[in-house]
Write a protein that holds these residues in place. Structure first.
Motif, PDB file in Angstrom:
ATOM      1  N   PHE A   1      -9.645   2.464   2.174  1.00 13.37           N
ATOM      2  CA  PHE A   1      -9.145   2.906   2.600  1.00 13.37           C
ATOM      3  C   PHE A   1     -10.351   4.326   2.854  1.00 13.37           C
ATOM      4  CE2 PHE A   1      -6.679   1.710   6.074  1.00 13.37           C
ATOM      5  CZ  PHE A   1      -5.919   0.517   4.937  1.00 13.37           C
ATOM      6  N   GLY A   2     -11.383   5.218   3.749  1.00 14.57           N
ATOM      7  CA  GLY A   2     -11.530   5.962   4.452  1.00 14.57           C
ATOM      8  C   GLY A   2     -10.662   7.225   4.376  1.00 14.57           C
ATOM      9  N   PRO A   3     -11.423   8.808   4.564  1.00 14.97           N
ATOM     10  CA  PRO A   3      -9.999   9.808   4.259  1.00 14.97           C
ATOM     11  C   PRO A   3      -9.629   9.978   5.540  1.00 14.97           C
ATOM     12  CG  PRO A   3     -12.780  10.148   3.972  1.00 14.97           C
ATOM     13  CD  PRO A   3     -13.446   9.227   4.070  1.00 14.97           C
TER      14      PRO A   3
ATOM     15  N   TYR B   1      -9.220   2.044  11.639  1.00 14.72           N
ATOM     16  CA  TYR B   1      -7.263   1.438  12.164  1.00 14.72           C
ATOM     17  C   TYR B   1      -7.298   3.185  13.471  1.00 14.72           C
ATOM     18  CZ  TYR B   1      -6.101  -2.211   8.785  1.00 14.72           C
ATOM     19  OH  TYR B   1      -5.909  -3.062   8.395  1.00 14.72           O
TER      20      TYR B   1
ATOM     21  N   LEU C   1      -4.568  -2.601  14.039  1.00 14.22           N
ATOM     22  CA  LEU C   1      -5.681  -2.090  13.887  1.00 14.22           C
ATOM     23  C   LEU C   1      -6.293  -3.002  15.401  1.00 14.22           C
ATOM     24  CD1 LEU C   1      -8.338  -3.722  12.029  1.00 14.22           C
ATOM     25  CD2 LEU C   1      -7.475  -6.002  12.779  1.00 14.22           C
TER      26      LEU C   1
ATOM     27  N   PHE D   1      -4.097   0.554  -1.980  1.00 12.71           N
ATOM     28  CA  PHE D   1      -3.909  -0.402  -2.463  1.00 12.71           C
ATOM     29  C   PHE D   1      -2.831  -0.246  -3.438  1.00 12.71           C
ATOM     30  CE2 PHE D   1      -3.470  -4.901  -4.092  1.00 12.71           C
ATOM     31  CZ  PHE D   1      -3.273  -4.591  -5.147  1.00 12.71           C
TER      32      PHE D   1
ATOM     33  N   GLY E   1      -5.713   8.331   3.225  1.00 12.52           N
ATOM     34  CA  GLY E   1      -5.454   6.600   3.653  1.00 12.52           C
ATOM     35  C   GLY E   1      -4.723   5.797   3.372  1.00 12.52           C
ATOM     36  N   PRO E   2      -4.843   4.598   3.611  1.00 19.43           N
ATOM     37  CA  PRO E   2      -3.457   3.808   2.483  1.00 19.43           C
ATOM     38  C   PRO E   2      -4.572   3.790   1.085  1.00 19.43           C
ATOM     39  CG  PRO E   2      -3.202   3.588   4.633  1.00 19.43           C
ATOM     40  CD  PRO E   2      -4.712   4.060   4.252  1.00 19.43           C
TER      41      PRO E   2
ATOM     42  N   PHE F   1      -8.531   5.613  10.841  1.00 20.66           N
ATOM     43  CA  PHE F   1      -9.005   4.878   9.276  1.00 20.66           C
ATOM     44  C   PHE F   1      -9.948   3.962   9.709  1.00 20.66           C
ATOM     45  CE2 PHE F   1      -6.668   8.015   6.874  1.00 20.66           C
ATOM     46  CZ  PHE F   1      -5.266   8.505   8.015  1.00 20.66           C
TER      47      PHE F   1
ATOM     48  N   TYR G   1       1.213  -1.063  -0.211  1.00 20.74           N
ATOM     49  CA  TYR G   1      -0.192   0.493   0.077  1.00 20.74           C
ATOM     50  C   TYR G   1       1.095   1.220   0.562  1.00 20.74           C
ATOM     51  CZ  TYR G   1      -4.003  -2.978   0.945  1.00 20.74           C
ATOM     52  OH  TYR G   1      -5.100  -3.863   1.009  1.00 20.74           O
TER      53      TYR G   1
ATOM     54  N   THR H   1      -8.172  -7.076  -1.386  1.00 23.79           N
ATOM     55  CA  THR H   1      -7.255  -5.501  -0.770  1.00 23.79           C
ATOM     56  C   THR H   1      -8.713  -4.654  -0.310  1.00 23.79           C
ATOM     57  OG1 THR H   1      -7.121  -5.758  -2.882  1.00 23.79           O
ATOM     58  CG2 THR H   1      -7.254  -3.722  -2.229  1.00 23.79           C
ATOM     59  N   GLN H   2      -8.082  -3.678   0.571  1.00 25.33           N
ATOM     60  CA  GLN H   2      -8.319  -2.728   1.579  1.00 25.33           C
ATOM     61  C   GLN H   2      -8.569  -1.499   1.248  1.00 25.33           C
ATOM     62  OE1 GLN H   2      -7.978  -2.683   5.982  1.00 25.33           O
ATOM     63  NE2 GLN H   2      -7.075  -5.264   5.432  1.00 25.33           N
TER      64      GLN H   2
ATOM     65  N   ARG I   1      -9.932  13.232  12.436  1.00 23.81           N
ATOM     66  CA  ARG I   1      -8.980  12.874  12.920  1.00 23.81           C
ATOM     67  C   ARG I   1      -9.330  13.622  14.114  1.00 23.81           C
ATOM     68  NH1 ARG I   1      -7.559  13.000   7.899  1.00 23.81           N
ATOM     69  NH2 ARG I   1      -5.746  13.455   7.356  1.00 23.81           N
TER      70      ARG I   1
ATOM     71  N   GLN J   1      -3.752   5.802  12.919  1.00 25.62           N
ATOM     72  CA  GLN J   1      -2.649   6.155  13.020  1.00 25.62           C
ATOM     73  C   GLN J   1      -1.961   7.428  13.811  1.00 25.62           C
ATOM     74  OE1 GLN J   1      -1.955   7.461   8.828  1.00 25.62           O
ATOM     75  NE2 GLN J   1       0.391   5.821   8.796  1.00 25.62           N
TER      76      GLN J   1
ATOM     77  N   LEU K   1      -0.094   2.219  11.083  1.00 23.95           N
ATOM     78  CA  LEU K   1      -1.211   1.986  11.371  1.00 23.95           C
ATOM     79  C   LEU K   1      -1.762   0.564  12.309  1.00 23.95           C
ATOM     80  CD1 LEU K   1      -2.414   2.040   7.705  1.00 23.95           C
ATOM     81  CD2 LEU K   1      -3.614   3.339   9.804  1.00 23.95           C
TER      82      LEU K   1
ATOM     83  N   PHE L   1      -0.742  -3.601   9.346  1.00 25.69           N
ATOM     84  CA  PHE L   1       0.223  -2.832   9.008  1.00 25.69           C
ATOM     85  C   PHE L   1       1.532  -2.494  10.062  1.00 25.69           C
ATOM     86  CE2 PHE L   1      -1.778  -1.028   5.094  1.00 25.69           C
ATOM     87  CZ  PHE L   1      -3.126  -1.416   5.050  1.00 25.69           C
TER      88      PHE L   1
END
Lengths: 114, 114
Positions: free
Chosen positions: B105-107, B35, B45, A46, A43-44, B90, A36, B102-103, B110, B37, B43, A104
């Motif tokens: 991710f959202g934005p 996740y 989980l 792929f 966000g990460p 995230f 990633y 594949t994952q 914060r 970060q 990251l 990760f």
């Protein structure tokens, strides 16, 4: 659960090929290797995934040796916009409760210099 | 296609307050993940769900709870926020739980806990 080890950071000049190697000594038979990319404040995303040998897409190539204990992400002719953190992940299959999915690590911070 | 949306984008929260971070996906993915970060830690989980109605603990679940009442939504709740929960959160989803998926991710959200 397969752990991964990758360099903390790398620097490269624009136009060069960059290779980031990830070690995953205890990878399981049915684990895939996924990379990633993460830009700041996002966000990460792929990049590429493989199981063995070589995989290539429009963004990168992924080289996996026969023993699958490591993998190398290759970025051809990097540009400034490739500056990001790159994560190597080894998939975990959920067989019973207590297992966890993809983990990760800290990733490799790639800085591309003009 | 919206993919994954998260709300709020950012939040300042007083310690001891309850907070729910929202996550919605429109891809009909079975698996969803939360996740956090933190700088220098990559990251990690928190919780995951491999299908609607089931959830599991990740690497750092303490202080957080989740629910998965339907396929699309996966809210994360901080029952009583503490400053150490200051982080970027995230949400992600994947087609299924098994290795090789594949994952997306959202934005991110914060969160600052004071």
């Amino acid at each position: 659960l397969a752990k991964t080890t990758q360099p903390i950071s790398m620097d490269s000049y624009e136009g060069q090929e960059v290779n980031i190697t990830c070690s995953h000594n205890n990878i399981a038979t049915n684990d895939y290797i996924t990379w990633y990319q993460q830009f700041p404040s996002q966000g990460p995303r792929f990049i590429i995934q493989g199981y063995k040998t070589k995989v290539t897409n429009e963004v990168a190539s992924l080289f996996i040796p026969a023993d699958r204990k490591s993998s190398t992400l290759s970025l051809p002719r990097v540009s400034l916009s490739d500056t990001a953190v790159y994560y190597c992940l080894v998939g975990g299959t959920f067989w019973n409760s207590g297992n966890t999915p993809l983990v990760f690590g800290k990733g490799t911070r790639l800085s591309v210099i003009a | 296609i919206a993919g994954i949306t998260q709300a709020p984008t950012s939040q300042i929260l007083a310690a001891g307050r309850r907070m729910t971070l929202r996550c919605t996906q429109d891809m009909r993915h079975n698996a969803m993940y939360w996740y956090r970060q933190d700088l220098g830690l990559g990251l990690r989980l928190i919780h995951y769900s491999n299908t609607a109605g089931t959830t599991g603990k990740g690497e750092v679940p303490d202080g957080y709870s989740v629910s998965r009442a339907n396929t699309d939504d996966f809210p994360l709740t901080l029952a009583s926020a503490v400053p150490s929960q200051t982080s970027v959160y995230f949400c992600a989803s994947s087609e299924s739980w098994t290795s090789g998926n594949t994952q997306y991710f959202g934005p991110g959200t914060r969160l600052l806990v004071l």
